[in-house]
Design a protein around this motif. Structure first.
Motif, PDB file in Angstrom:
ATOM      1  N   CYS A 177       0.629 -13.816   7.709  1.00 31.65           N
ATOM      2  CA  CYS A 177       0.119 -14.786   6.733  1.00 31.65           C
ATOM      3  C   CYS A 177      -1.085 -15.536   7.298  1.00 31.65           C
ATOM      4  O   CYS A 177      -0.920 -16.470   8.097  1.00 31.65           O
ATOM      5  N   ASP A 178      -2.270 -15.140   6.868  1.00 31.82           N
ATOM      6  CA  ASP A 178      -3.480 -15.806   7.348  1.00 31.82           C
ATOM      7  C   ASP A 178      -3.546 -17.259   6.896  1.00 31.82           C
ATOM      8  O   ASP A 178      -4.253 -18.070   7.500  1.00 31.82           O
ATOM      9  N   ASP A 179      -2.836 -17.588   5.805  1.00 29.45           N
ATOM     10  CA  ASP A 179      -2.893 -18.946   5.272  1.00 29.45           C
ATOM     11  C   ASP A 179      -1.768 -19.832   5.814  1.00 29.45           C
ATOM     12  O   ASP A 179      -1.564 -20.951   5.350  1.00 29.45           O
ATOM     13  N   TYR A 180      -1.039 -19.355   6.831  1.00 32.47           N
ATOM     14  CA  TYR A 180       0.063 -20.165   7.368  1.00 32.47           C
ATOM     15  C   TYR A 180      -0.468 -21.236   8.310  1.00 32.47           C
ATOM     16  O   TYR A 180      -1.270 -20.968   9.200  1.00 32.47           O
ATOM     17  N   GLN A 181      -0.015 -22.457   8.101  1.00 33.61           N
ATOM     18  CA  GLN A 181      -0.331 -23.583   8.967  1.00 33.61           C
ATOM     19  C   GLN A 181       0.962 -24.119   9.554  1.00 33.61           C
ATOM     20  O   GLN A 181       1.886 -24.467   8.814  1.00 33.61           O
ATOM     21  N   THR A 182       1.045 -24.175  10.884  1.00 29.78           N
ATOM     22  CA  THR A 182       2.252 -24.662  11.552  1.00 29.78           C
ATOM     23  C   THR A 182       2.626 -26.039  11.022  1.00 29.78           C
ATOM     24  O   THR A 182       1.781 -26.911  10.891  1.00 29.78           O
ATOM     25  N   ALA A 183       3.907 -26.219  10.719  1.00 29.76           N
ATOM     26  CA  ALA A 183       4.463 -27.493  10.231  1.00 29.76           C
ATOM     27  C   ALA A 183       3.944 -27.861   8.844  1.00 29.76           C
ATOM     28  O   ALA A 183       4.063 -29.004   8.418  1.00 29.76           O
ATOM     29  N   ARG A 192       3.059 -12.935  -2.588  1.00 33.40           N
ATOM     30  CA  ARG A 192       2.284 -11.825  -3.117  1.00 33.40           C
ATOM     31  C   ARG A 192       3.044 -10.507  -2.949  1.00 33.40           C
ATOM     32  O   ARG A 192       3.747 -10.310  -1.947  1.00 33.40           O
ATOM     33  N   PRO A 193       2.869  -9.596  -3.897  1.00 27.73           N
ATOM     34  CA  PRO A 193       3.571  -8.304  -3.799  1.00 27.73           C
ATOM     35  C   PRO A 193       3.191  -7.507  -2.555  1.00 27.73           C
ATOM     36  O   PRO A 193       4.002  -6.737  -2.042  1.00 27.73           O
ATOM     37  N   ASP A 194       1.940  -7.689  -2.088  1.00 29.14           N
ATOM     38  CA  ASP A 194       1.501  -6.919  -0.934  1.00 29.14           C
ATOM     39  C   ASP A 194       1.844  -7.594   0.389  1.00 29.14           C
ATOM     40  O   ASP A 194       1.406  -7.148   1.453  1.00 29.14           O
ATOM     41  N   SER A 195       2.617  -8.676   0.339  1.00 31.90           N
ATOM     42  CA  SER A 195       3.021  -9.341   1.572  1.00 31.90           C
ATOM     43  C   SER A 195       3.860  -8.390   2.420  1.00 31.90           C
ATOM     44  O   SER A 195       4.674  -7.621   1.913  1.00 31.90           O
ATOM     45  N   GLY A 196       3.663  -8.431   3.710  1.00 28.22           N
ATOM     46  CA  GLY A 196       4.436  -7.571   4.599  1.00 28.22           C
ATOM     47  C   GLY A 196       5.811  -8.120   4.906  1.00 28.22           C
ATOM     48  O   GLY A 196       6.551  -7.544   5.710  1.00 28.22           O
ATOM     49  N   LEU A 197       6.163  -9.252   4.263  1.00 28.70           N
ATOM     50  CA  LEU A 197       7.446  -9.908   4.546  1.00 28.70           C
ATOM     51  C   LEU A 197       8.279 -10.060   3.289  1.00 28.70           C
ATOM     52  O   LEU A 197       7.756 -10.222   2.184  1.00 28.70           O
ATOM     53  N   THR A 198       9.575 -10.018   3.481  1.00 28.12           N
ATOM     54  CA  THR A 198      10.531 -10.333   2.425  1.00 28.12           C
ATOM     55  C   THR A 198      11.147 -11.684   2.738  1.00 28.12           C
ATOM     56  O   THR A 198      11.603 -11.922   3.858  1.00 28.12           O
ATOM     57  N   LYS A 218       8.960  -5.863   5.951  1.00 26.94           N
ATOM     58  CA  LYS A 218       9.195  -4.693   5.110  1.00 26.94           C
ATOM     59  C   LYS A 218       9.034  -3.402   5.913  1.00 26.94           C
ATOM     60  O   LYS A 218       9.757  -2.428   5.684  1.00 26.94           O
ATOM     61  N   ALA A 219       8.094  -3.392   6.815  1.00 31.44           N
ATOM     62  CA  ALA A 219       7.877  -2.238   7.695  1.00 31.44           C
ATOM     63  C   ALA A 219       7.751  -2.772   9.115  1.00 31.44           C
ATOM     64  O   ALA A 219       6.648  -3.127   9.546  1.00 31.44           O
ATOM     65  N   PRO A 220       8.866  -2.859   9.822  1.00 32.91           N
ATOM     66  CA  PRO A 220       8.835  -3.446  11.175  1.00 32.91           C
ATOM     67  C   PRO A 220       7.788  -2.787  12.058  1.00 32.91           C
ATOM     68  O   PRO A 220       7.641  -1.564  12.073  1.00 32.91           O
ATOM     69  N   SER A 221       7.054  -3.624  12.771  1.00 27.66           N
ATOM     70  CA  SER A 221       6.000  -3.143  13.659  1.00 27.66           C
ATOM     71  C   SER A 221       6.342  -3.520  15.095  1.00 27.66           C
ATOM     72  O   SER A 221       7.275  -4.290  15.341  1.00 27.66           O
TER      73      SER A 221
END
Length: 298
Positions: A177-183, A192-198, A218-221
């Motif tokens: 998530c490029d838009d994630y800000q700690t705290a 978003r549907p294309d998010s790599g996380l559930t 969704k696809a562990p790396s």
């Protein structure tokens, strides 16, 4: 700290400065010179010495006031200050210590005495810094242990603000998530549907002050645990992981919730263990371990 250091000499008497320049220079130290208290404070804005030799009797700002001002600045507070004074009155000595000095040298001084006192206080400074680094590493390890749940868990308050994340959740959020800000709030990109996380939410009946979420890829790396095969601790593996992602030490400190100085220490340990001298070399080693069929097999 090595046997040599940077020493700032603050004295308005050229003869004294000349003697100290020669003696300290011959001992292998780098010497900075200021002819007044104002000049010394100005120099500290650009260079931080390991130790300061400070004359008491100077026009303008005397040594006592100069010391008081530099001790008010958190960046300079830990620098050992040794007063140089022709005064041998007990009250003046007591005032020197009250203003933050660690020692004093009575003029006319003997070169060997100056060098001995400088050496002693540099050794004490080195010991203190080592203890501080060790304490920081221990605190970091305790914080790491406290957040070592093996699930990517997030807890938010009634306003939707993140109040707790496990280390794995924090890592996944920064990775995907490029838009994630700690705290801050949960990032909008999670929806978003294309998010790599559930994102799964769990609720407790009758309670809406806290919300409990579990993140899953969704696809562990490949993840930092793959770097443990390099002989690193789990925390060092996390730091190396973010080095491989191109993050700076301050960025890594923010992501891992640690102090920048602690991250510096982890990086030093990583370089030593991997036999690397640069971040680029460490990153290449990490990427080799993380690629399919690399030396790590997690």
């Amino acid at each position: 700290m090595s046997d040599t250091a940077t020493v700032l000499v603050v004295d308005d008497t050229p003869a004294n400065v000349g003697v100290l320049l020669e003696a300290l220079g011959d001992a292998g130290h780098e010497v900075l010179v200021a002819e007044s208290g104002q000049s010394a404070l100005a120099q500290l804005q650009h260079a931080t010495p390991d130790l300061i030799l400070l004359d008491v009797m100077m026009p303008g700002l005397d040594g006592f006031e100069t010391c008081r001002r530099l001790k008010q600045n958190a960046k300079w507070r830990s620098i050992p200050v040794l007063f140089m004074t022709a005064l041998d009155e007990p009250a003046q000595k007591v005032r020197a210590f009250d203003e933050g000095a660690v020692d004093y040298i009575v003029k006319p001084f003997f070169e060997q005495e100056v060098l001995a006192r400088v050496k002693t206080h540099l050794e004490l400074l080195s010991l203190r810094r080592n203890l501080e680094d060790e304490l920081a590493l221990r605190i970091d390890a305790e914080n790491q242990l406290a957040k070592s749940l093996d699930r990517a868990v997030i807890i938010t308050d009634a306003r939707g603000m993140v109040v707790f994340t496990t280390r794995l959740a924090e890592s996944l959020l920064h990775r995907h998530c490029d838009d994630y800000q700690t705290a801050g709030e949960l990032p909008a990109s999670l929806r978003r549907p294309d998010s790599g996380l559930t994102l799964r939410r769990f609720t407790e009946s009758g309670r809406d002050d806290l919300s409990f979420f579990v993140l899953e890829e969704k696809a562990p790396s490949p993840n930092p645990s793959a770097l443990l095969a390099l002989g690193l601790t789990s925390r060092e593996a996390e730091v190396l992981w973010w080095i491989a992602q191109g993050k700076s030490n301050p960025d890594i400190a923010t992501i891992l919730g640690a102090g920048v100085r602690t991250i510096h220490k982890h990086v030093e340990n990583i370089f030593r263990k991997l036999g690397c001298e640069t971040r680029a070399a460490a990153a290449v080693t990490a990427q080799e371990a993380l690629r399919p069929g690399g030396i790590a097999t997690n």
